[in-house]
Structure formats: structure tokens, C-alpha cells
Design a protein around this motif. Structure first.
Motif, mmCIF file in Angstrom:
data_model
loop_
_atom_site.group_PDB
_atom_site.id
_atom_site.type_symbol
_atom_site.label_atom_id
_atom_site.label_comp_id
_atom_site.label_asym_id
_atom_site.label_seq_id
_atom_site.Cartn_x
_atom_site.Cartn_y
_atom_site.Cartn_z
ATOM 1 N N GLY A 455 0.823 -1.279 0.087
ATOM 2 C CA GLY A 455 -0.006 0.073 -0.132
ATOM 3 C C GLY A 455 0.712 1.270 0.126
ATOM 4 O O GLY A 455 0.511 2.247 0.852
ATOM 5 N N ARG A 456 1.781 1.251 -0.904
ATOM 6 C CA ARG A 456 2.750 2.415 -0.831
ATOM 7 C C ARG A 456 3.021 3.083 -2.255
ATOM 8 O O ARG A 456 2.991 2.128 -3.248
ATOM 9 C CB ARG A 456 4.241 2.054 -0.262
ATOM 10 C CG ARG A 456 4.400 1.558 1.233
ATOM 11 C CD ARG A 456 4.008 2.663 2.129
ATOM 12 N NE ARG A 456 4.153 2.425 3.594
ATOM 13 C CZ ARG A 456 3.297 2.046 4.399
ATOM 14 N NH1 ARG A 456 2.087 1.976 4.061
ATOM 15 N NH2 ARG A 456 3.477 1.809 5.501
ATOM 16 N N ALA A 457 2.971 4.228 -2.421
ATOM 17 C CA ALA A 457 3.469 4.725 -3.678
ATOM 18 C C ALA A 457 5.071 4.174 -3.903
ATOM 19 O O ALA A 457 6.130 4.023 -2.885
ATOM 20 C CB ALA A 457 3.420 6.207 -3.662
ATOM 21 N N VAL A 458 5.556 3.968 -4.913
ATOM 22 C CA VAL A 458 6.754 3.590 -5.339
ATOM 23 C C VAL A 458 7.604 4.545 -6.549
ATOM 24 O O VAL A 458 6.956 4.834 -7.302
ATOM 25 C CB VAL A 458 6.822 2.215 -5.989
ATOM 26 C CG1 VAL A 458 8.630 1.954 -6.266
ATOM 27 C CG2 VAL A 458 6.605 1.206 -5.045
ATOM 28 N N VAL A 459 8.756 5.334 -6.110
ATOM 29 C CA VAL A 459 9.331 5.958 -6.859
ATOM 30 C C VAL A 459 10.507 5.303 -7.640
ATOM 31 O O VAL A 459 11.543 4.822 -6.589
ATOM 32 C CB VAL A 459 9.370 7.381 -6.532
ATOM 33 C CG1 VAL A 459 10.631 8.187 -7.501
ATOM 34 C CG2 VAL A 459 8.121 8.065 -6.054
ATOM 35 N N THR A 460 10.676 5.329 -8.689
ATOM 36 C CA THR A 460 12.074 4.538 -9.261
ATOM 37 C C THR A 460 12.984 5.674 -10.002
ATOM 38 O O THR A 460 12.278 6.284 -10.899
ATOM 39 C CB THR A 460 11.761 3.485 -10.229
ATOM 40 O OG1 THR A 460 11.120 2.341 -9.411
ATOM 41 C CG2 THR A 460 13.001 2.753 -10.629
ATOM 42 N N ALA A 461 14.090 5.548 -9.560
ATOM 43 C CA ALA A 461 15.064 6.430 -10.178
ATOM 44 C C ALA A 461 15.937 5.569 -10.896
ATOM 45 O O ALA A 461 16.795 5.016 -10.214
ATOM 46 C CB ALA A 461 15.458 7.561 -9.378
#
Length: 550
Positions: A455-461
């Protein structure tokens, strides 16, 4: 009542007193063809093709290929199906070397061979779809442990980044998604066997269709039931604005750094300055923190005054903390893959060292042995040391959950990061060696599943792509192309509640693995002697009449 014996032409090879699940006229090539077709369909289900609905069909074909066979023959067909799946699925390893690719596939296929031998045995049990699906999960569990720390790539769950099966991740994580997909496939396989058996017996159509239709309906119900699983969205959550920087690299493959590693650091600093100008011009909202990818600096900023200055200038220009991916020296002869919180005023502060390291990429197991046979070992450089704590880092207004690229495939690493307070999740990745190979898309699908699981947003760089933002429902809201420089600012929800999967941890997986072990034990018990050839086929127990391994 007249009784009919079972003609030899209807018996499964190596099976006495039982009918084969494949008709005799299908020929000896039917099972190998099914194994290969199942493997190919599994490959097509995964990104970059991403035809997720093919996964249960591929599983069904692999199970049909081995149903009713002796364990040894089933294992050989499992190896064949595994090769058809993994040779194209893991082709992204080829930039390292064709030999490395083939060895990896060969090792991973061993697990498919062992699983197939087990499938042939549990196929004789009542409730076979459940035990077959549990065995599939057990195979993935073992692959994630051995050898050299495991390689949990190409799990069935990772083909379901955003599909009707994905909500199961919120209940039992990736293992439950794999179980649901494999159960759907096992039900389809059992339906096919029931239909074939009815056809051979020449039963009336209505009577013949009943069991197969019930099993097919069960297969359809598995993904439909997932619609009832509550998946947290973004509504009502506090938000944070995150800048994502993808700086690109000068080369490709093993030589992605080119001759000047400083170029990679310079690229990410330059794109950060461009981002700062876009914010000042009002083209983008002001971020509250910025994320650079793994290996954004292959020059140790603790030891290099120039690297330190370049990062300092970029952080000062954007005016917020930057999570910098850097390779740093630790001790005398080792290094660490580190995410460093770089404050625009105070410089480097808290950090996270990657825990799950890539074998033969970040360290070399049995280095002295392998160095005798392959000079490429020296390209790895000094061995990295694994970190010892979860990546919960305070960056600006939030505690992000820092995860390294390889680590997103490991359930425990991501789960421990969330339990330590990480929200949103931030995946720093360097896929430069594997640009345009399909790996970046496979990795993004893992991030989609992790978003729903916790239930988390995921940011990928990523250095070269794919950089992305995935919301808590698994939907990709923004992504880059590959091998380009790019940046943006995304507003992501900060959710602090825990899903059932986060709270249960590995319990669902352990339960399924235990179920598989008990099923194998039950299937291995001695069985009563086969019926004489003159006995009625109706006197053969139902499980045997479908061609089980005796």
C-alpha cells in the motif's frame, strides 16, 4: 455387466493399469510440445511483452506435459519447459556474456525439473490443483534462497504487475499472487484432463461437460475473487513532491561508464540544474526532495573533493535534500552501494547500504576459484559489502524506504523497509548494462506489485531508464523512455497504514511451502498394486484412471 480392459494404446508410457491424460494418437511429441509451448507462453506473459493472461495457460500446459509420468521423465520435460521460458526471459543477461546467460538459465532450469517431478507425483492426489499450485510457490521460494543468495527473478507473481490477480498481493504478498496464478492454471489443466477422459469414455455431452465446466468456472473465479480484495488508493493521504532525475550514461553494456566515470556524475548534476531552472520558471512544482539513481556517482564523494563539490552545487541549486546513489569505499579493500542523504546546507548525512548484492556484479563469490577461469572477474572490482539495516531514511519531510534495484525482487528486504517506517518506497537502480533488453520493464512490474503488496507509492530513479512513479494501486502514473536524460516532479501519497501482507510477512509463503511438502510426502506413500489387465477400467481409482505415475 460387460467390462472392458484398457488397451495398451490407451496407457500412459511407464504407467500400468491407468489411462494417459493424452490420447495415444497425439504421439510422443505431444508432451514435449506442451512443455515448450507452456514455457513460451510464460515468457510472453512477462514484460516487455506483458501478456499477463498467458501465465495461467502456460502453467496449465506445463502441468499437462508432466501429468501422470514417472518422476524422471517429468523432470526432463520440466527442464525443457523451463528452458523455453527462461532462455528468452533472461536474455537480458547476454551483455555480460553468452556463457553467463546460459549457465544462469541452466541452473534455474534445475528447479523447474525438480518441481515437475513433484508435480507428477502430487497429480495423483485428491485436490491436485491446490497441491500443484503450492508446489509452484515452493519452487519459487527455493530459487530465491539458493545458490549464492538466490535469484527470485521470473516468479509468476512478477508477470502480474497490474492485472486482476494483483490485489492478492495486499493479502499475502508475491507468494499468494503466484499461488493464485498457478492455481488458476492447475484448474485449467485438470479441466482439460476431465474433458479428455470423458471424450475417451464417450460419455453423453451433458454429463461429460459437467466436471470440466465446473473446474473451468473455478479457474475463472480465482482472478474474479481478487476484485473483492481492498486495495488502498491515494485519496485522503498526505502527499509529498519528489523530483526524479535520470541523467543517462555515455556507453552501453559492460562499458556503460565509458572512459570517464565523472561523466555519469556530471550528467545527473546537469539534469538536476535543469530541473531547478524549470522549477524557478514555473514549469514544474517545487520538489520537497530529489532522488538520484544508483551509481549516479561511481566516484566516492567522501574521498573526491571534486565529486563532493559537484553534488553540493546541484543540491544547493535545487534547494532540497537529494538522495544520491554512490559507490563508496569502505575499509581498505571493499566498497558499498550506498544511498546518501545530501543536504543542501550540511552535505552528506544519513545513508543506506544495499543489503542484497548482485553476484558477479557487485561481488564475486569464490573469487579465487573463478579468477582462474575467467578474467572478467576483475571487471567487478573490489567486492561490495552488504548493509545490515533497512533503508528507512529521513529525507526532507518524509522517511523514504530506500531499496536497491536488485533488492526489489526480494520480499523480505522490501517488507522490512516498510516495517521500519519507509513511505513512500524509493527504488534507486542502475540498468545501464541492460538497456533495451527487457530487464527495466521486468523490474518496473516488480515495483508495481510491491506498491499493492504494501500500500505504498513507489518512485524509481534509474540511470538510463526506466524511471517511474507507481501509485499504491500499482498503476504507473509517469515513466521515462530508455537511454535519455529526463526529470520531473511527482506528487505522491504518504500512506502509513500496513496491509495484511505487510503484517503477516512470510507466513503465507511458509504455509504454502509446508502444504507442498506434506503433499509430496503423501504422494510418496506406497500404493496398492495395480489392477490386473483384465479388470474393468471402472475399477481403477479415479486418480489412476487419468494416468498417474505409479
Amino acid at each position: 455387466m460387460a467390462q472392458r480392459t484398457v488397451p495398451d494404446s490407451e496407457r500412459a508410457p511407464g504407467v500400468t493399469g491407468a489411462r494417459a491424460p493424452w490420447p495415444a494418437r497425439a504421439g510422443r511429441a505431444a508432451r514435449p510440445a506442451a512443455a515448450v509451448a507452456g514455457g513460451v507462453l510464460l515468457y510472453l506473459a512477462f514484460p516487455p511483452t506483458g501478456l499477463w493472461f498467458l501465465t495461467p495457460i502456460g502453467v496449465a500446459l506445463l502441468m499437462l506435459a508432466v501429468a501422470g509420468l514417472p518422476a524422471r521423465r517429468a523432470a526432463l520435460l520440466g527442464l525443457l519447459g523451463g528452458a523455453a521460458f527462461l532462455l528468452p526471459g533472461l536474455a537480458w543477461v547476454r551483455p555480460i556474456g553468452t556463457d553467463a546467460w546460459l549457465v544462469l538459465v541452466a541452473v534455474e532450469c534445475l528447479f523447474f525439473g525438480a518441481m515437475s517431478a513433484g508435480l507428477a507425483r502430487v497429480w495423483r492426489l485428491p485436490g491436485r490443483p491446490l497441491w500443484a499450485a503450492a508446489l509452484w510457490v515452493a519452487q519459487e521460494w527455493i530459487r530465491g534462497l539458493v545458490p549464492v543468495g538466490g535469484f527470485p527473478w521470473m516468479r509468476a507473481a512478477f508477470s502480474q504487475g497490474h492485472s486482476p490477480f494483483t490485489p492478492y498481493a495486499a493479502l499475502g504478498g508475491a507468494p499468494l499472487v503466484s499461488f493464485a496464478v498457478a492455481l488458476c492454471g492447475a484448474l485449467l489443466a485438470t479441466a482439460a484432463v476431465a474433458a479428455a477422459r470423458a471424450a475417451r469414455r464417450r460419455e453423453p455431452l451433458r454429463r461429460a461437460a459437467r466436471p470440466a465446466a465446473a473446474l473451468a468456472a473455478g479457474a475463472l473465479a480465482v482472478p474474479l475473487l481478487a476484485l473483492a480484495v481492498p486495495v488502498p488508493g491515494s485519496a485522503g493521504a498526505r502527499t509529498v513532491r519528489i523530483g526524479i532525475v535520470q541523467g543517462d550514461v555515455p556507453g552501453t553494456g559492460m562499458g556503460f561508464l565509458g572512459d570517464q566515470p565523472a561523466v555519469v556524475l556530471g550528467n545527473h548534476a546537469r539534469v538536476t540544474h535543469e530541473l531547478a531552472r524549470a522549477v524557478r520558471a514555473g514549469r514544474l512544482p517545487a520538489p520537497q526532495l530529489v532522488v538520484w539513481p544508483e551509481n549516479a556517482s561511481d566516484i566516492d564523494p567522501y574521498r573526491s573533493a571534486e565529486a563532493h563539490r559537484v553534488i553540493d552545487d546541484a543540491a544547493a541549486d535545487i534547494g532540497v535534500p537529494v538522495l544520491v546513489g554512490a559507490v563508496v569505499r569502505v575499509g581498505g579493500d571493499h566498497r558499498a552501494t550506498r544511498g546518501v542523504v545530501w543536504d543542501p546546507a550540511r552535505g552528506p548525512g544519513a545513508y543506506y547500504d544495499k543489503q542484497k548484492l548482485v553476484p558477479f556484479g557487485e561481488y564475486v563469490p569464490f573469487r579465487e576459484l573463478f579468477a582462474r577461469f575467467d578474467p572478467r572477474v576483475e571487471l567487478v572490482g573490489p567486492d561490495s559489502l552488504p548493509g545490515t539495516r533497512p533503508g528507512a531514511l529521513r529525507v526532507g519531510p518524509v522517511t523514504v524506504g530506500a531499496v536497491g534495484c536488485y533488492e526489489v525482487a526480494f520480499d523480505g528486504v522490501v517488507r522490512d523497509t516498510v516495517r521500519a517506517g519507509g513511505t513512500p518506497l524509493v527504488v534507486q537502480t542502475n540498468n545501464a548494462t541492460y538497456a533495451f533488453t527487457g530487464l527495466p520493464d521486468q523490474q518496473l512490474a516488480m515495483s508495481q506489485l510491491r506498491a499493492v503488496e504494501h500500500g505504498r507509492a513507489v518512485v524509481t530513479a534509474a540511470t538510463t531508464g526506466v524511471s517511474a512513479y507507481v501509485d499504491p494501486t500499482g498503476q504507473v502514473r509517469w515513466r521515462t523512455a530508455e537511454k535519455v536524460a529526463d526529470s520531473t516532479v511527482v506528487e505522491v501519497p504518504v500512506r502509513t497504514g500496513q496491509t495484511l501482507a505487510t503484517r503477516l510477512g512470510a507466513l503465507p509463503e511458509w504455509t504454502l511451502v509446508l502444504a507442498a511438502a506434506l503433499a509430496l510426502a503423501a504422494a510418496s506413500r506406497p500404493r496398492r498394486p495395480a489392477a490386473p489387465a483384465g479388470d474393468s477400467v471402472d475399477s481403477v481409482p479415479p486418480a489412476e484412471s487419468e494416468g498417474e505415475d505409479r
